[in-house]
Design a protein around this motif. Sequence first.
Motif, PDB file in Angstrom:
ATOM      1  N   HIS A 157       0.919  -0.939  -0.039  1.00  0.00           N
ATOM      2  CA  HIS A 157      -0.186  -0.325   0.277  1.00  0.00           C
ATOM      3  C   HIS A 157       0.628   1.322   0.555  1.00  0.00           C
ATOM      4  O   HIS A 157       0.832   1.764   0.975  1.00  0.00           O
ATOM      5  CB  HIS A 157      -0.944   0.073   1.309  1.00  0.00           C
ATOM      6  N   TYR A 158       1.260   1.673  -1.125  1.00  0.00           N
ATOM      7  CA  TYR A 158       2.602   3.349  -1.309  1.00  0.00           C
ATOM      8  C   TYR A 158       1.426   3.628  -2.018  1.00  0.00           C
ATOM      9  O   TYR A 158       1.965   5.323  -2.143  1.00  0.00           O
ATOM     10  CB  TYR A 158       3.253   2.838  -2.241  1.00  0.00           C
ATOM     11  N   ASN A 159      -0.062   3.045  -1.962  1.00  0.00           N
ATOM     12  CA  ASN A 159      -1.141   4.376  -2.847  1.00  0.00           C
ATOM     13  C   ASN A 159      -1.056   5.832  -1.362  1.00  0.00           C
ATOM     14  O   ASN A 159      -0.613   5.534  -0.291  1.00  0.00           O
ATOM     15  CB  ASN A 159      -2.623   3.893  -2.587  1.00  0.00           C
ATOM     16  N   GLY A 160      -0.908   7.114  -1.587  1.00  0.00           N
ATOM     17  CA  GLY A 160      -0.652   8.159  -0.679  1.00  0.00           C
ATOM     18  C   GLY A 160       1.137   8.642  -1.411  1.00  0.00           C
ATOM     19  O   GLY A 160       1.580  10.504  -1.434  1.00  0.00           O
ATOM     20  N   TRP A 176      -9.317   7.258 -12.033  1.00  0.00           N
ATOM     21  CA  TRP A 176      -8.974   5.784 -11.364  1.00  0.00           C
ATOM     22  C   TRP A 176      -8.328   5.935  -9.517  1.00  0.00           C
ATOM     23  O   TRP A 176      -7.228   7.066  -9.813  1.00  0.00           O
ATOM     24  CB  TRP A 176      -8.412   4.755 -11.711  1.00  0.00           C
ATOM     25  N   LYS A 177      -8.785   5.332  -8.394  1.00  0.00           N
ATOM     26  CA  LYS A 177      -7.883   6.055  -7.403  1.00  0.00           C
ATOM     27  C   LYS A 177      -7.161   4.915  -7.217  1.00  0.00           C
ATOM     28  O   LYS A 177      -7.784   3.391  -6.972  1.00  0.00           O
ATOM     29  CB  LYS A 177      -9.042   6.481  -5.972  1.00  0.00           C
ATOM     30  N   LEU A 178      -5.971   5.303  -6.888  1.00  0.00           N
ATOM     31  CA  LEU A 178      -5.117   4.521  -6.035  1.00  0.00           C
ATOM     32  C   LEU A 178      -5.054   3.722  -5.379  1.00  0.00           C
ATOM     33  O   LEU A 178      -5.490   4.243  -4.075  1.00  0.00           O
ATOM     34  CB  LEU A 178      -3.278   3.956  -6.503  1.00  0.00           C
ATOM     35  N   ILE A 179      -5.464   2.066  -4.946  1.00  0.00           N
ATOM     36  CA  ILE A 179      -5.506   1.453  -3.359  1.00  0.00           C
ATOM     37  C   ILE A 179      -4.817   0.531  -3.289  1.00  0.00           C
ATOM     38  O   ILE A 179      -4.498   0.295  -2.295  1.00  0.00           O
ATOM     39  CB  ILE A 179      -7.855   1.065  -4.091  1.00  0.00           C
ATOM     40  N   ALA A 180      -3.800  -0.191  -4.087  1.00  0.00           N
ATOM     41  CA  ALA A 180      -3.461  -1.164  -3.619  1.00  0.00           C
ATOM     42  C   ALA A 180      -2.574  -1.820  -4.742  1.00  0.00           C
ATOM     43  O   ALA A 180      -1.995  -1.689  -6.063  1.00  0.00           O
ATOM     44  CB  ALA A 180      -3.818  -2.500  -3.106  1.00  0.00           C
ATOM     45  N   GLN A 181      -1.453  -2.144  -4.202  1.00  0.00           N
ATOM     46  CA  GLN A 181       0.022  -2.847  -5.786  1.00  0.00           C
ATOM     47  C   GLN A 181       0.278  -4.288  -5.101  1.00  0.00           C
ATOM     48  O   GLN A 181       0.149  -5.153  -3.808  1.00  0.00           O
ATOM     49  CB  GLN A 181       1.038  -1.848  -5.473  1.00  0.00           C
ATOM     50  N   MET A 182       0.562  -5.435  -5.331  1.00  0.00           N
ATOM     51  CA  MET A 182       1.193  -6.257  -5.160  1.00  0.00           C
ATOM     52  C   MET A 182       1.899  -6.697  -6.117  1.00  0.00           C
ATOM     53  O   MET A 182       1.972  -7.792  -7.718  1.00  0.00           O
ATOM     54  CB  MET A 182      -0.504  -7.198  -5.560  1.00  0.00           C
ATOM     55  N   PRO A 183       3.078  -7.256  -6.417  1.00  0.00           N
ATOM     56  CA  PRO A 183       3.881  -6.958  -6.587  1.00  0.00           C
ATOM     57  C   PRO A 183       4.627  -9.255  -6.694  1.00  0.00           C
ATOM     58  O   PRO A 183       4.139  -9.812  -5.751  1.00  0.00           O
ATOM     59  CB  PRO A 183       5.231  -7.456  -6.020  1.00  0.00           C
ATOM     60  N   PHE A 184       4.118  -9.722  -7.633  1.00  0.00           N
ATOM     61  CA  PHE A 184       4.488 -11.118  -7.893  1.00  0.00           C
ATOM     62  C   PHE A 184       5.241 -11.473  -8.935  1.00  0.00           C
ATOM     63  O   PHE A 184       6.150 -11.445  -9.840  1.00  0.00           O
ATOM     64  CB  PHE A 184       3.496 -11.634  -8.445  1.00  0.00           C
ATOM     65  N   GLY A 185       5.857 -13.023  -8.425  1.00  0.00           N
ATOM     66  CA  GLY A 185       6.840 -13.966  -9.355  1.00  0.00           C
ATOM     67  C   GLY A 185       6.901 -15.390  -8.535  1.00  0.00           C
ATOM     68  O   GLY A 185       6.763 -15.398  -7.762  1.00  0.00           O
ATOM     69  N   ALA A 186       7.953 -16.489  -9.235  1.00  0.00           N
ATOM     70  CA  ALA A 186       8.492 -17.766  -8.582  1.00  0.00           C
ATOM     71  C   ALA A 186       8.682 -17.236  -7.418  1.00  0.00           C
ATOM     72  O   ALA A 186       9.551 -15.772  -6.769  1.00  0.00           O
ATOM     73  CB  ALA A 186       9.837 -18.041  -9.778  1.00  0.00           C
ATOM     74  N   ILE A 187       8.530 -17.862  -6.133  1.00  0.00           N
ATOM     75  CA  ILE A 187       8.841 -18.108  -5.027  1.00  0.00           C
ATOM     76  C   ILE A 187       9.954 -18.780  -4.730  1.00  0.00           C
ATOM     77  O   ILE A 187      10.469 -18.929  -5.198  1.00  0.00           O
ATOM     78  CB  ILE A 187       7.418 -19.031  -4.137  1.00  0.00           C
ATOM     79  N   GLY A 188      10.579 -17.540  -3.550  1.00  0.00           N
ATOM     80  CA  GLY A 188      12.445 -17.996  -3.402  1.00  0.00           C
ATOM     81  C   GLY A 188      11.695 -18.913  -1.973  1.00  0.00           C
ATOM     82  O   GLY A 188      12.656 -19.777  -2.291  1.00  0.00           O
ATOM     83  N   THR A 189      11.592 -17.647  -1.442  1.00  0.00           N
ATOM     84  CA  THR A 189      11.636 -18.313   0.223  1.00  0.00           C
ATOM     85  C   THR A 189      10.012 -18.374   0.992  1.00  0.00           C
ATOM     86  O   THR A 189       9.133 -17.795   0.144  1.00  0.00           O
ATOM     87  CB  THR A 189      12.205 -17.927   1.303  1.00  0.00           C
ATOM     88  N   PRO A 190       9.642 -19.719   0.454  1.00  0.00           N
ATOM     89  CA  PRO A 190       8.272 -20.120   1.585  1.00  0.00           C
ATOM     90  C   PRO A 190       7.972 -19.404   2.673  1.00  0.00           C
ATOM     91  O   PRO A 190       9.141 -19.219   3.481  1.00  0.00           O
ATOM     92  CB  PRO A 190       7.974 -22.004   1.040  1.00  0.00           C
TER      93      PRO A 190
END
Length: 207
Positions: A157-160, A176-190
């Motif tokens: 949540h870096y909106n604002g 459009w109001k920014l609400i949240a951000q979701m970075p994703f990728g292969a799992i390094g550490t579970p």
Amino acid sequence: MGLFTKKGYENFGAAMEKRRSIYDIKNSVSLTDAKIESILSDIIKHVPSAFNSQSTRMVLLLNDQHHKFWTLTADELKKLMGSERDFTATAQKIDSFKAGYGTVLFFEDESIIKGLQQQMPAYSDNFPIWSHHASAMHQYAVWTAFATENIGASLQHYNGVVDEAVYTSFDIPREWKLIAQMPFGAIGTPAGPKEFEPVNKRLIVKK
């Protein structure tokens, strides 16, 4: 997507259990970009919203666009923190997100919300709340869908802080109001073990 076709709720329950906050992510995934886009399209089409408002918007950032977002996030945080504060820990955190494969940005279209407020003034105060409910459901659906494909993600949540930079850098509509951000990728550490409050303190059943 085929998530619920084999064992009904057993599949859904397993997907919920598998979804965790994954912070160590890598620049690879098991899916094609087209498949990721298809998953997001299914979710944005089928996740419910109050009065079927369909106010949620998503932006999928891949490759240079993904890196660009986290670079500008670091830049904006540096401005906010000032030169006198140690930026090392924050930089490491941002770099961990940047190391992933992509980012999903979640927005809510305020023009739709304002239109509903005008149409139904008796519910005016509730529409922004219901809008956030819809956004949260989309976030959870994306997060869980990624988990079923062994893609790690976390919700940020870096909106604002980054809103203006996002509007100008990615040509996003101002309504459009920014609400949240979701970075994703292969799992390094579970994710590690998770503690749970007793369910009987959180669920009441009356018959």
